[in-house]
Scaffold this motif. Sequence first.
Motif, mmCIF file in Angstrom:
data_model
loop_
_atom_site.group_PDB
_atom_site.id
_atom_site.type_symbol
_atom_site.label_atom_id
_atom_site.label_comp_id
_atom_site.label_asym_id
_atom_site.label_seq_id
_atom_site.Cartn_x
_atom_site.Cartn_y
_atom_site.Cartn_z
ATOM 1 N N ARG A 59 0.867 -1.283 0.052
ATOM 2 C CA ARG A 59 0.121 -0.036 -0.113
ATOM 3 C C ARG A 59 0.812 1.094 -0.153
ATOM 4 O O ARG A 59 0.610 2.075 -0.791
ATOM 5 C CB ARG A 59 -1.105 -0.041 1.240
ATOM 6 N N ARG A 60 1.784 1.280 1.074
ATOM 7 C CA ARG A 60 2.824 2.595 1.075
ATOM 8 C C ARG A 60 3.587 2.498 -0.060
ATOM 9 O O ARG A 60 3.714 3.742 -0.774
ATOM 10 C CB ARG A 60 3.585 2.541 2.337
ATOM 11 N N TRP A 61 4.036 1.477 -0.462
ATOM 12 C CA TRP A 61 5.270 1.664 -1.530
ATOM 13 C C TRP A 61 4.593 1.742 -3.008
ATOM 14 O O TRP A 61 5.310 2.883 -3.748
ATOM 15 C CB TRP A 61 6.088 0.355 -1.582
ATOM 16 N N LEU A 62 3.496 1.193 -3.375
ATOM 17 C CA LEU A 62 2.903 1.380 -4.501
ATOM 18 C C LEU A 62 2.413 2.856 -5.028
ATOM 19 O O LEU A 62 2.536 3.545 -5.882
ATOM 20 C CB LEU A 62 2.049 0.677 -4.928
ATOM 21 N N ALA A 63 1.960 3.453 -3.655
ATOM 22 C CA ALA A 63 1.315 4.667 -3.544
ATOM 23 C C ALA A 63 2.510 5.617 -3.767
ATOM 24 O O ALA A 63 2.476 6.859 -4.653
ATOM 25 C CB ALA A 63 0.607 5.205 -2.265
ATOM 26 N N ARG A 64 3.579 5.589 -3.019
ATOM 27 C CA ARG A 64 4.907 6.363 -3.158
ATOM 28 C C ARG A 64 5.676 6.374 -4.647
ATOM 29 O O ARG A 64 5.786 7.536 -5.232
ATOM 30 C CB ARG A 64 5.940 5.915 -2.163
ATOM 31 N N ILE A 65 5.589 5.034 -5.177
ATOM 32 C CA ILE A 65 6.148 4.997 -6.576
ATOM 33 C C ILE A 65 5.240 5.913 -7.606
ATOM 34 O O ILE A 65 5.513 6.565 -8.399
ATOM 35 C CB ILE A 65 6.142 3.586 -6.967
ATOM 36 N N LEU A 95 -0.853 14.010 -14.507
ATOM 37 C CA LEU A 95 -1.703 14.627 -13.530
ATOM 38 C C LEU A 95 -2.398 13.300 -12.797
ATOM 39 O O LEU A 95 -2.564 13.171 -11.618
ATOM 40 C CB LEU A 95 -2.375 15.596 -13.873
ATOM 41 N N PRO A 96 -3.109 12.447 -13.528
ATOM 42 C CA PRO A 96 -3.827 11.235 -13.203
ATOM 43 C C PRO A 96 -2.851 10.543 -12.266
ATOM 44 O O PRO A 96 -3.308 9.838 -11.033
ATOM 45 C CB PRO A 96 -4.325 10.590 -14.224
ATOM 46 N N ALA A 97 -1.711 10.340 -12.376
ATOM 47 C CA ALA A 97 -0.724 9.472 -11.739
ATOM 48 C C ALA A 97 -0.637 9.890 -10.365
ATOM 49 O O ALA A 97 -0.559 9.284 -9.174
ATOM 50 C CB ALA A 97 0.683 9.440 -12.127
ATOM 51 N N ILE A 98 -0.578 11.338 -10.025
ATOM 52 C CA ILE A 98 -0.384 11.918 -8.655
ATOM 53 C C ILE A 98 -1.934 11.641 -7.796
ATOM 54 O O ILE A 98 -1.802 11.366 -6.605
ATOM 55 C CB ILE A 98 0.038 13.204 -8.946
ATOM 56 N N VAL A 99 -2.757 11.958 -8.542
ATOM 57 C CA VAL A 99 -4.145 11.845 -7.824
ATOM 58 C C VAL A 99 -4.385 10.547 -7.645
ATOM 59 O O VAL A 99 -4.815 10.185 -6.213
ATOM 60 C CB VAL A 99 -5.286 12.419 -8.839
ATOM 61 N N VAL A 100 -4.282 9.445 -8.464
ATOM 62 C CA VAL A 100 -4.655 8.062 -8.173
ATOM 63 C C VAL A 100 -3.495 7.494 -7.101
ATOM 64 O O VAL A 100 -3.922 6.679 -6.213
ATOM 65 C CB VAL A 100 -4.600 6.989 -9.491
ATOM 66 N N GLY A 101 -2.270 7.837 -7.114
ATOM 67 C CA GLY A 101 -1.321 7.680 -6.059
ATOM 68 C C GLY A 101 -1.651 7.788 -4.715
ATOM 69 O O GLY A 101 -1.481 6.954 -3.848
ATOM 70 N N VAL A 102 -2.350 9.238 -4.554
ATOM 71 C CA VAL A 102 -2.422 9.559 -3.187
ATOM 72 C C VAL A 102 -3.698 8.600 -2.601
ATOM 73 O O VAL A 102 -3.968 8.158 -1.798
ATOM 74 C CB VAL A 102 -3.012 11.063 -3.131
ATOM 75 N N ILE A 103 -4.872 8.574 -3.548
ATOM 76 C CA ILE A 103 -6.012 7.478 -3.603
ATOM 77 C C ILE A 103 -5.467 6.152 -3.052
ATOM 78 O O ILE A 103 -6.157 5.470 -2.081
ATOM 79 C CB ILE A 103 -6.916 7.490 -4.636
ATOM 80 N N ALA A 104 -4.434 5.662 -3.555
ATOM 81 C CA ALA A 104 -3.992 4.328 -3.510
ATOM 82 C C ALA A 104 -3.614 4.005 -1.977
ATOM 83 O O ALA A 104 -3.717 3.017 -1.380
ATOM 84 C CB ALA A 104 -2.858 3.921 -4.309
#
Length: 445
Positions: free
Chosen positions: A85-91, A188-197
């Motif tokens: 959860r943490r690592w995939l969101a950070r990436i 931009l979607p990468a940043i948004v979805v990363g935070v949601i992840a």
Amino acid sequence: MQTNASAVEKSAIRKVAMRLVPFVGLMFFINFLDRTAISFAGPNGMTRDLALTAAQFGFAAGVFFIGYVLLEIPSNLALHKYGARRWLARIMVTWGIVALLFTWVSSVEGLYVLRFLLGVAEAGFFPGAILYLSLWVPARHRSHILALFYLAQPLTIVIGAPVAALLIEAHGLFGLEGWRVMFAGVALPAIVVGVIAWFYLADKPADAKWLNEAERKWLTAELQAEQSGKRATHVPHAAGALKNGRVWMLSLVYFGLIYGLYALAFFLPTIIGGFEAQFGAKFNVFQKGLITAIPYLPAAIALFLWSRDATRRGVRSWHVGLPALLGAVSIPAALYMQTPAATVLAITVTACAIFSALPTFWSIPARFLSGAAAAAGIALINTVGNAAGFMAPFITGAIKDATGSYQAPMFVVGALMLLSAVVIFAIGAGAREDIPELQGRAIAE
């Protein structure tokens, strides 16, 4: 009791497929779109504005994989240690920030630097996602789950190519060239979805509030029993995975498949852009985007049906080998077609072959690797494969510059896919009891 167990099993797997696979697939969709966005930008203004040769474009596309390969294994081991959860969101947030910077790139040197940094930022995402999903379902369901996940890759082009074309046609928005607008729009979607992840994903079944108690207990017990069996007879630790001969053979198979994938992904828009000179056909930017997408919709359908057959029969060597053989023949054949439609048809066959082989291939390593060995082994296979991600666009561009055509580089693609087929059939012929599926015996339901 068997009926209750079957009902719990079906319910748990269905919930994993509906809750996790679409979201992780969305992450993969954005991931593949961001790393291949350069293929849409190149023939639509970037090559001209930055004065790139085919070799420079190929190097810019491929240098991504140098940074990616350097940090692949450490990143996957960090995921195993700190949690997906943490690592995939950070990436995801990190690569989104780097991808956004392409909007303002102004030189070939700057393009090289940003592509390298994008690879560093994305390192570990794909093998991490494969490992993450593999840890949620028992082996007999893994091929099906990974196939659903892998659908995101061809659909990236089916949906992404027309979207990228629309963004490119927004030339002048915020005072930017169209290809720069496209880079911003897909970053931009990468940043948004990363935070949601960070908030959406759970690390393991025991943490999943969306499973009921019976489903959590069943999944946890099933996965623990499977891991215990691997520890008793299979590769036990990370160092062992890195020295394992089968892991290296699988790495070679994956190398050939990925070489074909990225030669296709990075240069297909350029090849389609050349139809005007080759056949006298004229297409606008959006039409080129639609043509680029054509091979990938049948590829998504082929991927799903082929993987369903692998799940039903049990994974066999020919589930990877036959598509690799088909790709080895069809990609050079595309060069001898006499019309744009025939060329796209041959490329469609290649896309179907590559995408049919990939998800079935990824169901194999997790059958004999567990724990840190799975993290290291899967990362190693992906690392070797992604060395092809660097070599394919660079060698393709360099040979094209030297010869003036794409004929020779496409024969190289065919030869390497043929090598993948030969090696996977060799693995199947020599498989022992620890991977019975490769010998043709299906997993017991």
